[in-house]
Enzyme design. Structure first.
Site, PDB file in Angstrom:
ATOM      1  N   HIS A  98     -11.222  -4.460   0.761  1.00 11.96           N
ATOM      2  CA  HIS A  98     -10.777  -3.819  -0.481  1.00 11.96           C
ATOM      3  C   HIS A  98     -11.972  -3.465  -1.358  1.00 11.96           C
ATOM      4  O   HIS A  98     -12.033  -2.374  -1.936  1.00 11.96           O
ATOM      5  CB  HIS A  98      -9.827  -4.742  -1.231  1.00 11.96           C
ATOM      6  CG  HIS A  98      -8.422  -4.691  -0.724  1.00 11.96           C
ATOM      7  ND1 HIS A  98      -7.359  -4.339  -1.517  1.00 11.96           N
ATOM      8  CD2 HIS A  98      -7.906  -4.933   0.503  1.00 11.96           C
ATOM      9  CE1 HIS A  98      -6.241  -4.378  -0.800  1.00 11.96           C
ATOM     10  NE2 HIS A  98      -6.555  -4.742   0.423  1.00 11.96           N
ATOM     11  N   GLU A 146     -10.157 -11.558 -11.475  1.00 12.12           N
ATOM     12  CA  GLU A 146      -9.256 -12.354 -10.647  1.00 12.12           C
ATOM     13  C   GLU A 146      -8.411 -13.222 -11.571  1.00 12.12           C
ATOM     14  O   GLU A 146      -8.868 -14.245 -12.085  1.00 12.12           O
ATOM     15  CB  GLU A 146     -10.052 -13.204  -9.662  1.00 12.12           C
ATOM     16  CG  GLU A 146     -10.782 -12.369  -8.622  1.00 12.12           C
ATOM     17  CD  GLU A 146     -11.576 -13.211  -7.640  1.00 12.12           C
ATOM     18  OE1 GLU A 146     -11.701 -14.429  -7.881  1.00 12.12           O
ATOM     19  OE2 GLU A 146     -12.070 -12.656  -6.645  1.00 12.12           O
ATOM     20  N   ALA A 150      -7.145  -8.573  -9.437  1.00  7.77           N
ATOM     21  CA  ALA A 150      -6.766  -9.224  -8.183  1.00  7.77           C
ATOM     22  C   ALA A 150      -6.010 -10.501  -8.510  1.00  7.77           C
ATOM     23  O   ALA A 150      -6.556 -11.417  -9.129  1.00  7.77           O
ATOM     24  CB  ALA A 150      -8.011  -9.540  -7.360  1.00  7.77           C
ATOM     25  N   GLY A 159       5.455  -2.116   2.716  1.00  7.42           N
ATOM     26  CA  GLY A 159       5.382  -3.291   3.570  1.00  7.42           C
ATOM     27  C   GLY A 159       3.945  -3.631   3.932  1.00  7.42           C
ATOM     28  O   GLY A 159       2.998  -3.007   3.458  1.00  7.42           O
ATOM     29  N   LYS A 170      -0.202   0.855   1.078  1.00  9.10           N
ATOM     30  CA  LYS A 170       0.141   0.880  -0.346  1.00  9.10           C
ATOM     31  C   LYS A 170      -1.080   0.671  -1.248  1.00  9.10           C
ATOM     32  O   LYS A 170      -1.190   1.303  -2.307  1.00  9.10           O
ATOM     33  CB  LYS A 170       1.216  -0.165  -0.661  1.00  9.10           C
ATOM     34  CG  LYS A 170       0.866  -1.599  -0.327  1.00  9.10           C
ATOM     35  CD  LYS A 170       2.065  -2.511  -0.529  1.00  9.10           C
ATOM     36  CE  LYS A 170       1.719  -3.974  -0.256  1.00  9.10           C
ATOM     37  NZ  LYS A 170       1.319  -4.189   1.181  1.00  9.10           N
ATOM     38  N   SER A 230       1.054  -1.027   5.162  1.00  5.26           N
ATOM     39  CA  SER A 230       1.694   0.290   5.044  1.00  5.26           C
ATOM     40  C   SER A 230       0.760   1.333   4.446  1.00  5.26           C
ATOM     41  O   SER A 230       1.015   2.534   4.552  1.00  5.26           O
ATOM     42  CB  SER A 230       2.950   0.186   4.175  1.00  5.26           C
ATOM     43  OG  SER A 230       2.609  -0.241   2.859  1.00  5.26           O
ATOM     44  N   ARG A 275     -13.964  -0.448  -0.291  1.00  2.00           N
ATOM     45  CA  ARG A 275     -13.241   0.811  -0.459  1.00  2.00           C
ATOM     46  C   ARG A 275     -13.294   1.314  -1.896  1.00  2.00           C
ATOM     47  O   ARG A 275     -13.152   2.510  -2.151  1.00  2.00           O
ATOM     48  CB  ARG A 275     -11.779   0.569  -0.063  1.00  2.00           C
ATOM     49  CG  ARG A 275     -11.180   1.626   0.807  1.00  2.00           C
ATOM     50  CD  ARG A 275      -9.844   1.242   1.343  1.00  2.00           C
ATOM     51  NE  ARG A 275      -9.005   0.457   0.476  1.00  2.00           N
ATOM     52  CZ  ARG A 275      -8.141  -0.459   0.906  1.00  2.00           C
ATOM     53  NH1 ARG A 275      -8.041  -0.702   2.194  1.00  2.00           N
ATOM     54  NH2 ARG A 275      -7.384  -1.119   0.067  1.00  2.00           N
TER      55      ARG A 275
END
Length: 400
Positions: free
Chosen positions: A271, A283, A253, A230, A235, A233, A274
């Site tokens: 993102h 993309e 992406a 979700g 994920k 979450s 990270r």
């Protein structure tokens, strides 16, 4: 070359002294670990730790024949007494090689953090690489056919060390990767095994003796993984973690840039920060050609936005268009995608939202999207070796 792991834990051991965390509380029995120390063929000791003599005795070994003791990282705390009969610990300067009378050759590998890695070649030619906690090799060159038979590294703390080794051919599919310097960052047991297997690594209990170069049950990295969850979450973090130990990942992406949307731009920036710097980004929602091509691993984030694009393209939001061929066109797009997943030779980790367990959408278009995403997730999952559902940051394995 025979290797006995006298300890496999972090420098403070596991559980950490006086640490009340859940991981330390569960690190009992076979999951308790002394600080990492390795005994190679009874002649070479890599890292001298408290209790090494007793650890060797428990493993059916003796330190009486040790001819060289090498340290891989700075040892904090008070000076440790060297047991009687052992030579004084030392360190090999980066890039230098030490030849032992036993026929072993030890080369010091420069690291990107304090410490020294050691590449050990046995009399029979087998090769192992031991890396210190929190470190990855620095300045590696293409290794060609001279890969390591075994690598012992801080897989949890520095998965990028494996990525660097894989990038230069120093590791291959048959390299036995043993996780050492294990700390309380990951709960012991099933969760630790799951995380390590995604990197192609494994953990063994303290006192284990291994033969370098003998094929072991090296975990197979799954070719296709679907990560469901979700909103917020965890994920995407789970998906990224699964590929941190591999070089040249292509991050796909599917959401585009959405010019003018500040919240979306902030999410994208988070993102990107990270992800490892070696990863590339594409993309696009045109996933079928990417899956058909050979190349490095793909991380697709996410199927939910791919479906939005596909439904836009077929006019799925208009009831009349949906009834007059839109539904059929969407089914065909989903079939093409799942066929491509089935046939792909690339390692693929894909993220998707699980939206069918909450409030029923108030609009017909919302309910249509919910239903179609459920069908897409089910079809995609059917083609994956591993499927996990992330709830509150915890990955629940559904398949694999």
């Amino acid at each position: 070359m025979e290797l006995t792991l006298l300890g496999t834990g972090a420098p403070a051991g596991l559980p950490r002294p006086d640490c009340p965390c859940a991981a330390c509380a569960a690190s009992l029995g076979p999951d308790a670990r002394a600080a990492t120390a390795l005994l190679v063929d009874g002649a070479l000791l890599l890292d001298l730790t408290p209790g090494a003599v007793f650890a060797a005795a428990r493993a059916g070994q003796s330190l009486g024949q040790v001819r060289q003791v090498l340290l891989s990282h700075p040892h904090d705390g008070p000076a440790m007494e060297v047991p009687a009969g052992l030579p004084q610990p030392g360190r090999v300067p980066d890039g230098r090689e030490l030849a032992l009378l036993t026929g072993h050759r030890v080369r010091a590998v420069a690291m990107d953090a304090p410490g020294t890695g050691y590449a050990v070649t046995g009399p029979d030619g087998q090769r192992l690489l031991y890396l210190p906690p929190g470190g990855a090799p620095a300045g590696l060159e293409e290794n060609g056919k001279d890969g390591y038979d075994m690598v012992l590294a801080d897989v949890v703390g520095r998965p990028d060390a494996l990525a660097k080794l894989r990038a230069v051919g120093a590791m291959g599919p048959a390299t036995d990767v043993i996780a050492v310097h294990l700390d309380h960052d990951v709960p012991p047991g099933a969760e630790l095994r799951r995380r390590l297997a995604a990197a192609g690594a494994r953990a063994v209990p303290d006192g284990t003796t291994l033969t370098v170069g003998v094929y072991e049950d090296v975990p197979d990295v799954p070719r296709r993984t679907l990560v469901l969850g979700g909103a917020r979450s965890g994920k995407s973090v789970e998906a990224e973690r699964r590929l941190e130990a591999f070089p040249d990942v292509l991050y796909v992406a599917t959401g585009g840039t959405r010019g003018g949307d500040g919240e979306w731009a902030a999410r994208v920036a988070t993102h990107r920060e990270r992800r490892p710097g070696s990863w590339r980004t594409a993309e696009t929602c045109d996933l079928v050609p990417l899956l058909a091509d050979d190349g490095p691993p793909l991380l697709i984030d996410c199927l939910s936005l791919w479906l939005t694009d596909a439904m836009d393209a077929v006019g799925a939001w208009d009831d009349a268009v949906w009834a007059d061929g839109g539904e059929r066109a969407l089914r065909e797009r989903v079939r093409e995608l799942t066929d491509a997943v089935r046939a792909t030779r690339r390692t693929v980790v894909t993220v998707s939202n699980e939206v069918g367990s909450g409030i029923v959408p108030a609009t017909a278009s919302g309910r249509r999207y919910r239903d179609e995403l459920g069908r897409l997730n089910a079809a995609f999952a059917g083609e994956c070796e591993h499927v996990v559902l992330v709830v509150a940051g915890q990955a629940v394995v559904l398949r694999g």
